[in-house]
Design an enzyme around this catalytic site. Structure first.
Site, PDB file in Angstrom:
ATOM      1  N   GLN A 104      11.203   9.428  -1.461  1.00  0.00           N
ATOM      2  CA  GLN A 104       9.870   8.953  -1.094  1.00  0.00           C
ATOM      3  C   GLN A 104       9.620   7.615  -1.774  1.00  0.00           C
ATOM      4  OE1 GLN A 104       6.007  10.502  -2.645  1.00  0.00           O
ATOM      5  NE2 GLN A 104       5.733  11.297  -0.570  1.00  0.00           N
ATOM      6  N   TYR A 178      -2.780   5.685  -1.981  1.00  0.00           N
ATOM      7  CA  TYR A 178      -1.913   4.592  -2.430  1.00  0.00           C
ATOM      8  C   TYR A 178      -1.974   3.437  -1.437  1.00  0.00           C
ATOM      9  CZ  TYR A 178      -0.616   8.150  -5.735  1.00  0.00           C
ATOM     10  OH  TYR A 178      -0.687   9.103  -6.704  1.00  0.00           O
ATOM     11  N   ARG A 230       4.322  10.069   5.449  1.00  0.00           N
ATOM     12  CA  ARG A 230       3.326  11.021   4.945  1.00  0.00           C
ATOM     13  C   ARG A 230       1.938  10.393   4.955  1.00  0.00           C
ATOM     14  NH1 ARG A 230       2.431  14.539  -0.590  1.00  0.00           N
ATOM     15  NH2 ARG A 230       2.355  16.551   0.473  1.00  0.00           N
ATOM     16  N   ARG A 323       4.103  23.258  -5.188  1.00  0.00           N
ATOM     17  CA  ARG A 323       3.802  24.077  -6.361  1.00  0.00           C
ATOM     18  C   ARG A 323       4.563  25.402  -6.316  1.00  0.00           C
ATOM     19  NH1 ARG A 323      -2.523  23.892  -5.390  1.00  0.00           N
ATOM     20  NH2 ARG A 323      -1.695  23.872  -3.251  1.00  0.00           N
TER      21      ARG A 323
END
Length: 376
Positions: A104, A178, A230, A323
């Site tokens: 990424q 971002y 993404r 997670r």
């Protein structure tokens, strides 16, 4: 394996020609654990290797493409050829376990701490500070058009380095506030040039990055190479990204012949705030919009085998576990072996060493109660 979970283990052929062995992806998560020189650390190599056995694809935590894009203490870089050896170790560690390795890549924009970027010069689409809730009053500098062009080229160069390091693909991080996200959002982009204003102009930077990455792949890749994107489907602010904006974004991205679109979500089943057609979840609306033109990766609070099955039955091509794989690195293997009842869904407070979780990531988990479910 219990036959009812077989939909999770169907192979999928991506547009690039690369086939994934199953529908389960390790989601990108920052580890805050790179070396002080921004190279990949031994801790990170061990962490990824431990979680790459069983999943079809691993997407790494984000690697910055420009020195001005460092958003994390303990984040690793891809902005110089000196980083290739460490990135090669990371790609190899993932691929040795049988998963496809995707790097990424991102630029942090206004979310970069001043102490991490050259001369403390934080940049963004516009000179707008972070929200007061962040505790920062740093006002970024709006990028010039020449600087924007330079950062676009940086994404292409990071893609070249990913190819040379042996990765199977890259994922463009256009989510979570971002820089790519900052250009797309009317909340953070108040420019009045070719990169801001109308929806079409706010799309200019994200699409230029996509095109530059595709160009780098065409020039440097000698075998099929994955390109994914993404994005965050909505923002709470007004003005901000709405579902209507996001559906326009996925329309454009679907025509770019990417390998997948990755929806960044805390909860797979979260409904739209505004701009949606009906009460279905955001991910279901996005899947309906693209239909079969490009696979969608859905993620968010998928812990058990039944959670995963329900998500894949919603029609998405792939699901990402983040997670969940911190808590149980053997999640996929247990499911494959018919041991789904043994999958751990809460993190034990004494399990850091057993689970091979880097110190930096463990400290973040402990300091953010509720982010990762933990045993009492």
């Amino acid at each position: 394996m219990n036959p009812k979970y077989s939909p999770l283990f169907r192979p999928i052929l991506l547009r690039s020609g690369i086939q994934l062995d199953n529908r389960i992806v390790m989601a990108p998560m920052t580890t805050w654990s790179s070396n002080h020189d921004y190279t990949v650390s031994d801790e990170e190599i061990a962490y990824y290797s431990t979680r790459s056995n069983g999943v079809g694809m691993v997407v790494t935590g984000c690697a910055y493409v420009s020195a001005s894009g460092r958003a994390f203490h303990g984040g690793f870089g891809s902005d110089h050829d000196d980083f290739i050896p460490g990135l090669r170790r990371l790609a190899s560690a993932i691929k040795e376990q049988g998963a496809k390795a995707v790097l990424q890549i991102f630029h942090g924009g206004r979310k970069c701490p001043p102490e991490l970027v050259p001369n403390g010069d934080v940049v963004s689409a516009s000179a707008l500070p972070l929200e007061q809730s962040t505790g920062s009053n740093q006002i970024p500098r709006a990028l010039s058009e020449a600087e924007i062009q330079s950062i676009i080229r940086d994404f292409g160069e990071s893609t070249r380095r990913a190819i040379e390091a042996g990765f199977d693909g890259v994922e463009l991080h256009g989510a979570n506030g971002y820089l790519i996200h900052q250009f797309f959002s009317p909340h953070t982009n108040q420019r009045e040039d070719q990169y801001g204003g109308s929806l079409e102009k706010r799309l200019a930077f994200p699409i230029a990055v996509v095109d530059e990455v595709k160009k780098a792949v065409a020039e440097h890749a000698k075998k099929p190479f994955i390109i994914g994107y993404r994005f965050t489907p909505e923002e709470p602010e007004t003005p901000g990204i709405t579902m209507a904006d996001t559906l326009a974004l996925v329309d454009v991205l679907a025509r770019k012949e990417l390998d997948y679109l990755h929806v960044s979500s805390v909860d797979f089943w979260s409904p739209p705030r505004r701009g949606g057609e009906d009460s279905r979840s955001r991910i279901e609306l996005i899947q309906k919009r693209v239909e079969e033109s490009v696979p969608v990766i859905g993620c968010g609070s998928i812990y058990s085998a039944d959670d995963a099955l329900k998500a894949i039955q919603a029609g998405v091509g792939l699901i990402a576990l983040g997670r969940e794989l911190i808590i149980d690195p053997d999640w996929v293997e247990k499911l494959k072996q018919g041991k789904e009842a043994e999958i751990e869904t809460k993190l034990r407070k004494d399990a850091q060493s057993r689970l091979v979780v880097p110190e930096g990531l463990w400290k973040i988990i402990v300091s953010r109660p509720g982010w990762v479910p933990m045993e009492e």
